[in-house]
Write a protein that holds these residues in place. Sequence first.
Motif, PDB file in Angstrom:
ATOM      1  N   ASP A   1       0.836  -1.199   0.000  1.00 50.13           N
ATOM      2  CA  ASP A   1       0.000   0.000   0.000  1.00 50.13           C
ATOM      3  C   ASP A   1       0.870   1.248   0.000  1.00 50.13           C
ATOM      4  N   VAL A   2       0.279   2.381  -0.244  1.00 48.94           N
ATOM      5  CA  VAL A   2       0.937   3.683  -0.177  1.00 48.94           C
ATOM      6  C   VAL A   2       0.085   4.595   0.700  1.00 48.94           C
ATOM      7  N   PHE A   3       0.676   5.730   1.091  1.00 47.29           N
ATOM      8  CA  PHE A   3      -0.114   6.675   1.873  1.00 47.29           C
ATOM      9  C   PHE A   3       0.082   8.099   1.371  1.00 47.29           C
ATOM     10  N   ARG A   4      -0.876   8.922   1.697  1.00 49.68           N
ATOM     11  CA  ARG A   4      -0.774  10.356   1.432  1.00 49.68           C
ATOM     12  C   ARG A   4      -1.352  11.074   2.647  1.00 49.68           C
ATOM     13  N   ILE A   5      -0.901  12.296   2.853  1.00 49.64           N
ATOM     14  CA  ILE A   5      -1.385  13.081   3.981  1.00 49.64           C
ATOM     15  C   ILE A   5      -2.259  14.199   3.437  1.00 49.64           C
ATOM     16  N   THR A   6      -3.504  14.205   3.865  1.00 50.57           N
ATOM     17  CA  THR A   6      -4.481  15.172   3.381  1.00 50.57           C
ATOM     18  C   THR A   6      -4.741  16.242   4.439  1.00 50.57           C
ATOM     19  N   GLU A   7      -5.706  17.087   4.154  1.00 49.62           N
ATOM     20  CA  GLU A   7      -6.097  18.130   5.105  1.00 49.62           C
ATOM     21  C   GLU A   7      -6.699  17.550   6.387  1.00 49.62           C
ATOM     22  N   SER A   8      -7.214  16.342   6.295  1.00 52.25           N
ATOM     23  CA  SER A   8      -7.934  15.766   7.438  1.00 52.25           C
ATOM     24  C   SER A   8      -7.253  14.570   8.079  1.00 52.25           C
ATOM     25  N   GLY A   9      -6.195  14.021   7.466  1.00 52.67           N
ATOM     26  CA  GLY A   9      -5.567  12.878   8.088  1.00 52.67           C
ATOM     27  C   GLY A   9      -4.572  12.162   7.198  1.00 52.67           C
ATOM     28  N   MET A  10      -4.182  10.973   7.629  1.00 55.02           N
ATOM     29  CA  MET A  10      -3.254  10.123   6.896  1.00 55.02           C
ATOM     30  C   MET A  10      -4.080   9.044   6.208  1.00 55.02           C
ATOM     31  N   GLU A  11      -3.919   8.919   4.906  1.00 54.24           N
ATOM     32  CA  GLU A  11      -4.789   8.056   4.116  1.00 54.24           C
ATOM     33  C   GLU A  11      -3.969   6.991   3.405  1.00 54.24           C
ATOM     34  N   PHE A  12      -4.244   5.707   3.710  1.00 52.58           N
ATOM     35  CA  PHE A  12      -3.556   4.587   3.080  1.00 52.58           C
ATOM     36  C   PHE A  12      -4.400   4.035   1.934  1.00 52.58           C
ATOM     37  N   VAL A  13      -3.743   3.732   0.831  1.00 48.15           N
ATOM     38  CA  VAL A  13      -4.423   3.225  -0.363  1.00 48.15           C
ATOM     39  C   VAL A  13      -3.837   1.867  -0.729  1.00 48.15           C
ATOM     40  N   LYS A  14      -4.685   0.860  -0.857  1.00 48.89           N
ATOM     41  CA  LYS A  14      -4.259  -0.466  -1.300  1.00 48.89           C
ATOM     42  C   LYS A  14      -3.983  -0.415  -2.798  1.00 48.89           C
ATOM     43  N   MET A  15      -2.760  -0.707  -3.182  1.00 52.54           N
ATOM     44  CA  MET A  15      -2.381  -0.547  -4.587  1.00 52.54           C
ATOM     45  C   MET A  15      -3.063  -1.565  -5.495  1.00 52.54           C
ATOM     46  N   SER A  16      -3.253  -2.782  -5.035  1.00 47.53           N
ATOM     47  CA  SER A  16      -3.829  -3.817  -5.886  1.00 47.53           C
ATOM     48  C   SER A  16      -5.261  -3.505  -6.279  1.00 47.53           C
ATOM     49  N   ALA A  17      -6.021  -2.915  -5.348  1.00 49.87           N
ATOM     50  CA  ALA A  17      -7.426  -2.626  -5.623  1.00 49.87           C
ATOM     51  C   ALA A  17      -7.698  -1.149  -5.840  1.00 49.87           C
ATOM     52  N   ASN A  18      -6.672  -0.309  -5.584  1.00 46.66           N
ATOM     53  CA  ASN A  18      -6.826   1.148  -5.692  1.00 46.66           C
ATOM     54  C   ASN A  18      -7.990   1.642  -4.828  1.00 46.66           C
ATOM     55  N   THR A  19      -8.057   1.120  -3.599  1.00 44.53           N
ATOM     56  CA  THR A  19      -9.102   1.521  -2.652  1.00 44.53           C
ATOM     57  C   THR A  19      -8.458   1.966  -1.348  1.00 44.53           C
ATOM     58  N   ILE A  20      -9.148   2.788  -0.611  1.00 43.67           N
ATOM     59  CA  ILE A  20      -8.640   3.303   0.653  1.00 43.67           C
ATOM     60  C   ILE A  20      -8.796   2.258   1.753  1.00 43.67           C
ATOM     61  N   ASP A  21      -7.743   2.052   2.506  1.00 46.79           N
ATOM     62  CA  ASP A  21      -7.793   1.171   3.673  1.00 46.79           C
ATOM     63  C   ASP A  21      -8.323   2.008   4.839  1.00 46.79           C
ATOM     64  N   GLU A  22      -9.622   1.948   5.038  1.00 43.55           N
ATOM     65  CA  GLU A  22     -10.276   2.810   6.021  1.00 43.55           C
ATOM     66  C   GLU A  22      -9.771   2.545   7.443  1.00 43.55           C
ATOM     67  N   ALA A  23      -9.611   1.286   7.805  1.00 41.12           N
ATOM     68  CA  ALA A  23      -9.212   0.949   9.170  1.00 41.12           C
ATOM     69  C   ALA A  23      -7.798   1.439   9.482  1.00 41.12           C
ATOM     70  N   LYS A  24      -6.874   1.185   8.566  1.00 42.04           N
ATOM     71  CA  LYS A  24      -5.488   1.605   8.783  1.00 42.04           C
ATOM     72  C   LYS A  24      -5.369   3.127   8.763  1.00 42.04           C
ATOM     73  N   SER A  25      -6.084   3.764   7.855  1.00 48.16           N
ATOM     74  CA  SER A  25      -6.066   5.226   7.774  1.00 48.16           C
ATOM     75  C   SER A  25      -6.569   5.834   9.067  1.00 48.16           C
ATOM     76  N   ALA A  26      -7.676   5.307   9.583  1.00 47.20           N
ATOM     77  CA  ALA A  26      -8.253   5.831  10.824  1.00 47.20           C
ATOM     78  C   ALA A  26      -7.320   5.603  12.000  1.00 47.20           C
ATOM     79  N   SER A  27      -6.634   4.452  12.020  1.00 48.76           N
ATOM     80  CA  SER A  27      -5.731   4.133  13.120  1.00 48.76           C
ATOM     81  C   SER A  27      -4.571   5.121  13.195  1.00 48.76           C
ATOM     82  N   PHE A  28      -3.921   5.378  12.049  1.00 48.29           N
ATOM     83  CA  PHE A  28      -2.796   6.310  12.037  1.00 48.29           C
ATOM     84  C   PHE A  28      -3.270   7.733  12.307  1.00 48.29           C
TER      85      PHE A  28
END
Length: 345
Positions: free
Chosen positions: A144-171
């Motif tokens: 996965d990869v991550f980016r930092i937005t205005e509201s938080g840290m957002e992880f994206v699963k590369m294989s599915a190109n979807t946001i990992d909501e649980a991991k993003s919320a945890s960080f």
Amino acid sequence: MIKVSKIFFACLMAVLLVWQIPSLYNTFVAESVSTPFTLYSSVAGRFATLEHDEDKKMQYRDASGREYTEEQFDSILPTFYYRQLITDGRFPDTICGRAVTPRDIQLSNFNMRISPLDLNKPRLGIQQMLESMSGRVDLELPDDVFRITESGMEFVKMSANTIDEAKSASFTRMMQGKGFRFPAYRLSGNPTDRKEYDEGYVMLDAERKLFHVKQTVGRPYVRAIALPEGMTPEHLFITEFPSRKWLCFISDTQGAFWVVERDSYAVRLTGVPRFNPEKESMLIIGNMFDWTVRINRAEEESYYALSAQDYSLVDSLVYSTPSQTLPGLRFTSTKDKFVKPRFVK
């Protein structure tokens, strides 16, 4: 219409002349200014230099003018030439009154390059977070990869190109709980598996407060790092040296250069008088006794010797490197990776 075409052609020829004449002169006529290879020697207590003379013979000297043979030069720089000393059977038991082994030298030696080219370039805003405690000898790149937005840290699963909501919320939750204010102003990491260990990222939040963020056994590790009063950090440089003694270097808005110690998270001021990483390049060659810091500036090459114990300034040396090039139009620069017209003096 013909008049307009002539004016345009004349302007185009003028631009080409301003660009090509200085460029051709600088390529075929101007000579580059060379400086000797220079390192600080704690054994000699001064800078030591290595260069060719007019007859292309190697000259070994120190800053006082004393000349050395090649073997003597190896001995006054034992941490740099330790492999040669081992091969010759001349590696010392002690250096500067301190008992040492080749393994000590190997672990404590490091070098670090900081270039404007690495700072003055477009940023994608996408990063990878490695696992810092995988339990394996070799590091592995994440899926996965991550980016930092205005509201938080957002992880994206590369294989599915979807946001990992649980991991993003945890960080995000952990960082906010430690006082991090989004978005991040600056961050520095080394997302590669070609290293011995991973320390994640050092980050400045929107208020320029300093944080250490990494992934430990799949969970977020976040540490707020106290900064000295009145210090405003500008650029971060994560280290990950074999000794694991330091976490990162920092340059601040006033040109001061700082080091963050890994275990204590202490932020210590170094003896480097001034450094602007957006315009100047730096090379640090360090060992367990001293650091040699070279800074390339517009008209000079400055060397600073720092104590490896308290980072204080021990000695300094400056070589004048006056420019011999003609001013003119340039489209590229050694300080950034943008192609654009610029007039260089």
